[in-house]
Motif scaffolding. Structure first.
Motif, PDB file in Angstrom:
ATOM      1  N   PHE A 130      67.557 115.431  79.174  1.00  0.00           N
ATOM      2  CA  PHE A 130      67.331 114.026  79.465  1.00  0.00           C
ATOM      3  C   PHE A 130      68.248 113.557  80.588  1.00  0.00           C
ATOM      4  O   PHE A 130      69.313 114.131  80.825  1.00  0.00           O
ATOM      5  N   PRO A 131      67.852 112.491  81.298  1.00  0.00           N
ATOM      6  CA  PRO A 131      68.719 111.970  82.365  1.00  0.00           C
ATOM      7  C   PRO A 131      70.109 111.594  81.859  1.00  0.00           C
ATOM      8  O   PRO A 131      71.098 111.772  82.571  1.00  0.00           O
ATOM      9  N   ARG A 132      70.178 111.043  80.643  1.00  0.00           N
ATOM     10  CA  ARG A 132      71.477 110.689  80.059  1.00  0.00           C
ATOM     11  C   ARG A 132      71.496 111.105  78.607  1.00  0.00           C
ATOM     12  O   ARG A 132      70.605 110.752  77.836  1.00  0.00           O
ATOM     13  N   THR A 133      72.502 111.875  78.246  1.00  0.00           N
ATOM     14  CA  THR A 133      72.726 112.292  76.868  1.00  0.00           C
ATOM     15  C   THR A 133      74.085 111.767  76.434  1.00  0.00           C
ATOM     16  O   THR A 133      75.060 111.869  77.181  1.00  0.00           O
ATOM     17  N   VAL A 134      74.141 111.192  75.237  1.00  0.00           N
ATOM     18  CA  VAL A 134      75.396 110.653  74.714  1.00  0.00           C
ATOM     19  C   VAL A 134      75.853 111.539  73.560  1.00  0.00           C
ATOM     20  O   VAL A 134      75.048 111.946  72.724  1.00  0.00           O
ATOM     21  N   VAL A 135      77.147 111.834  73.538  1.00  0.00           N
ATOM     22  CA  VAL A 135      77.719 112.718  72.523  1.00  0.00           C
ATOM     23  C   VAL A 135      78.832 111.967  71.795  1.00  0.00           C
ATOM     24  O   VAL A 135      79.708 111.381  72.439  1.00  0.00           O
ATOM     25  N   TRP A 136      78.782 111.979  70.455  1.00  0.00           N
ATOM     26  CA  TRP A 136      79.850 111.422  69.625  1.00  0.00           C
ATOM     27  C   TRP A 136      80.413 112.532  68.749  1.00  0.00           C
ATOM     28  O   TRP A 136      79.676 113.413  68.281  1.00  0.00           O
ATOM     29  N   PHE A 137      81.705 112.484  68.503  1.00  0.00           N
ATOM     30  CA  PHE A 137      82.315 113.405  67.548  1.00  0.00           C
ATOM     31  C   PHE A 137      83.572 112.768  66.990  1.00  0.00           C
ATOM     32  O   PHE A 137      84.183 111.889  67.628  1.00  0.00           O
ATOM     33  N   THR A 138      83.941 113.188  65.783  1.00  0.00           N
ATOM     34  CA  THR A 138      85.090 112.613  65.090  1.00  0.00           C
ATOM     35  C   THR A 138      86.101 113.697  64.782  1.00  0.00           C
ATOM     36  O   THR A 138      85.752 114.749  64.240  1.00  0.00           O
ATOM     37  N   ALA A 139      87.356 113.448  65.153  1.00  0.00           N
ATOM     38  CA  ALA A 139      88.456 114.353  64.860  1.00  0.00           C
ATOM     39  C   ALA A 139      89.536 113.554  64.154  1.00  0.00           C
ATOM     40  O   ALA A 139      90.113 112.632  64.742  1.00  0.00           O
ATOM     41  N   GLY A 140      89.799 113.874  62.866  1.00  0.00           N
ATOM     42  CA  GLY A 140      90.719 113.061  62.087  1.00  0.00           C
ATOM     43  C   GLY A 140      90.124 111.677  61.921  1.00  0.00           C
ATOM     44  O   GLY A 140      88.950 111.517  61.599  1.00  0.00           O
ATOM     45  N   PRO A 141      90.910 110.617  62.178  1.00  0.00           N
ATOM     46  CA  PRO A 141      90.400 109.253  61.984  1.00  0.00           C
ATOM     47  C   PRO A 141      89.685 108.680  63.214  1.00  0.00           C
ATOM     48  O   PRO A 141      89.195 107.563  63.165  1.00  0.00           O
ATOM     49  N   THR A 142      89.620 109.428  64.315  1.00  0.00           N
ATOM     50  CA  THR A 142      89.155 108.883  65.584  1.00  0.00           C
ATOM     51  C   THR A 142      87.781 109.420  65.965  1.00  0.00           C
ATOM     52  O   THR A 142      87.544 110.624  65.905  1.00  0.00           O
ATOM     53  N   THR A 143      86.890 108.499  66.365  1.00  0.00           N
ATOM     54  CA  THR A 143      85.573 108.861  66.863  1.00  0.00           C
ATOM     55  C   THR A 143      85.553 108.709  68.377  1.00  0.00           C
ATOM     56  O   THR A 143      85.980 107.689  68.920  1.00  0.00           O
ATOM     57  N   TYR A 144      85.058 109.733  69.066  1.00  0.00           N
ATOM     58  CA  TYR A 144      85.024 109.759  70.530  1.00  0.00           C
ATOM     59  C   TYR A 144      83.586 109.726  71.033  1.00  0.00           C
ATOM     60  O   TYR A 144      82.654 110.127  70.332  1.00  0.00           O
ATOM     61  N   GLU A 145      83.418 109.289  72.268  1.00  0.00           N
ATOM     62  CA  GLU A 145      82.098 109.222  72.889  1.00  0.00           C
ATOM     63  C   GLU A 145      82.198 109.675  74.338  1.00  0.00           C
ATOM     64  O   GLU A 145      83.154 109.339  75.039  1.00  0.00           O
ATOM     65  N   LEU A 146      81.220 110.451  74.785  1.00  0.00           N
ATOM     66  CA  LEU A 146      81.151 110.840  76.188  1.00  0.00           C
ATOM     67  C   LEU A 146      79.695 110.883  76.634  1.00  0.00           C
ATOM     68  O   LEU A 146      78.775 111.018  75.823  1.00  0.00           O
ATOM     69  N   ASP A 147      79.484 110.764  77.948  1.00  0.00           N
ATOM     70  CA  ASP A 147      78.145 110.766  78.536  1.00  0.00           C
ATOM     71  C   ASP A 147      77.940 112.029  79.365  1.00  0.00           C
ATOM     72  O   ASP A 147      78.857 112.472  80.071  1.00  0.00           O
ATOM     73  N   ILE A 148      76.732 112.573  79.298  1.00  0.00           N
ATOM     74  CA  ILE A 148      76.340 113.695  80.154  1.00  0.00           C
ATOM     75  C   ILE A 148      75.121 113.249  80.947  1.00  0.00           C
ATOM     76  O   ILE A 148      74.102 112.864  80.375  1.00  0.00           O
ATOM     77  N   LEU A 149      75.238 113.276  82.277  1.00  0.00           N
ATOM     78  CA  LEU A 149      74.188 112.798  83.171  1.00  0.00           C
ATOM     79  C   LEU A 149      73.569 113.973  83.921  1.00  0.00           C
ATOM     80  O   LEU A 149      74.291 114.772  84.532  1.00  0.00           O
ATOM     81  N   VAL A 150      72.249 114.077  83.863  1.00  0.00           N
ATOM     82  CA  VAL A 150      71.520 115.150  84.541  1.00  0.00           C
ATOM     83  C   VAL A 150      70.634 114.516  85.600  1.00  0.00           C
ATOM     84  O   VAL A 150      69.800 113.660  85.297  1.00  0.00           O
ATOM     85  N   THR A 151      70.815 114.907  86.853  1.00  0.00           N
ATOM     86  CA  THR A 151      70.022 114.354  87.945  1.00  0.00           C
ATOM     87  C   THR A 151      68.751 115.176  88.129  1.00  0.00           C
ATOM     88  O   THR A 151      68.775 116.408  88.071  1.00  0.00           O
ATOM     89  N   GLY A 152      67.645 114.475  88.345  1.00  0.00           N
ATOM     90  CA  GLY A 152      66.385 115.167  88.580  1.00  0.00           C
ATOM     91  C   GLY A 152      65.748 115.758  87.343  1.00  0.00           C
ATOM     92  O   GLY A 152      64.906 116.657  87.444  1.00  0.00           O
ATOM     93  N   SER A 153      66.123 115.260  86.149  1.00  0.00           N
ATOM     94  CA  SER A 153      65.514 115.776  84.922  1.00  0.00           C
ATOM     95  C   SER A 153      64.059 115.312  84.827  1.00  0.00           C
ATOM     96  O   SER A 153      63.754 114.150  85.081  1.00  0.00           O
ATOM     97  N   PRO A 154      63.142 116.215  84.459  1.00  0.00           N
ATOM     98  CA  PRO A 154      61.727 115.832  84.348  1.00  0.00           C
ATOM     99  C   PRO A 154      61.400 115.118  83.040  1.00  0.00           C
ATOM    100  O   PRO A 154      60.283 114.631  82.868  1.00  0.00           O
ATOM    101  N   PHE A 155      62.352 115.040  82.118  1.00  0.00           N
ATOM    102  CA  PHE A 155      62.089 114.445  80.808  1.00  0.00           C
ATOM    103  C   PHE A 155      62.596 113.014  80.758  1.00  0.00           C
ATOM    104  O   PHE A 155      63.678 112.715  81.262  1.00  0.00           O
ATOM    105  N   GLU A 156      61.819 112.142  80.124  1.00  0.00           N
ATOM    106  CA  GLU A 156      62.218 110.755  79.957  1.00  0.00           C
ATOM    107  C   GLU A 156      62.191 110.401  78.472  1.00  0.00           C
ATOM    108  O   GLU A 156      61.182 110.629  77.802  1.00  0.00           O
TER     109      GLU A 156
END
Length: 240
Positions: A93-119
């Motif tokens: 996908f053009p943008r994929t969001v990832v969440w994960f939790t380590a101990g008490p903290t939840t983190y978030e990061l974005d992965i951006l793909v240019t020219g992806s054919p999927f919407e």
């Protein structure tokens, strides 16, 4: 010897808290406590946890850790996956969001793909006092519980890490008793488990805090809650 890019391989960047990392073909991009994408000096986080690498014409996200899992979704919540240790997913996908939790903290990061054919396709709809994503329908109280659990993540500005609140804190925030909150939490987890959502059963091997963290990740990934839902919470200034 360098590895040349596949002619059909799109570009990929990973964004964590405004720090942008560009993936290179033949050079895995690793996320972790002590990795190229250094998340945090959190002892609960693997030194090497997630890895972005290329195979053929696709980029792949792999969980190279041994304990932690990640929740992965497209930007509209139409696709949601639980990436356990050893698991792999194609990044299509053009943008994929990832969440994960380590101990008490939840983190978030974005992965951006240019020219992806999927919407991705937006799945969320509002129906007469309930919130529905796919086949999952929540009562107003169940929805409010999720908003209370996700409030710290929804209110943060840097989209980095946020500490999930304790159950008694959420109960007080909502004006509920701890017993009512735990009952609602059990009901939501049971309902989602019956829909095939993994990681929501609290038992001897899975602490209640892990169950809540997984619930927060799922609610964010599927957009069961958004920042607009913060308006549903009681006004904190009017509570003792």
């Amino acid at each position: 010897m360098t590895t040349s890019a596949s002619p059909g391989l799109p570009g990929l960047t990973l964004d964590y808290c405004g720090e942008v990392h560009t993936a290179r073909p033949g050079h895995p991009l690793v996320v972790g406590r002590d990795a190229e994408v250094a998340i945090d000096d959190n002892p609960f986080l693997h030194r090497h946890f997630l890895e972005v690498s290329d195979r053929g014409d696709l980029w792949w996200l792999s969980n190279v850790g041994t304990v932690l899992s990640a929740t992965v979704a497209d930007e509209f919540g139409g696709l949601q996956a639980w990436l356990a240790p050893g698991g792999q997913l194609p990044l299509v996908f053009p943008r994929t969001v990832v969440w994960f939790t380590a101990g008490p903290t939840t983190y978030e990061l974005d992965i951006l793909v240019t020219g992806s054919p999927f919407e991705p396709v937006r799945q969320r709809s509002e129906l007469a006092g309930s919130v529905t994503v796919g086949r999952v329908s929540l009562t107003p109280d169940q929805h409010l519980l999720l908003v209370g659990l996700c409030e710290p993540v929804l209110k943060r500005q840097n989209r980095g890490g946020a500490v999930a609140p304790a159950s008694n804190v959420v109960a007080a925030r909502l004006g509920w008793t701890p017993t009512k909150l735990n009952r609602k939490l059990d009901n939501v987890c049971d309902k989602l488990t019956k829909q095939g959502v993994r990681g929501l059963h609290g038992d001897a091997s899975r602490l209640a805090t892990s169950r809540k963290a997984r619930l927060v990740e799922y609610a964010l990934a599927t957009q069961l809650v958004t920042t607009a839902d913060l308006a549903l919470l009681p006004d904190a200034s009017t509570r003792p």
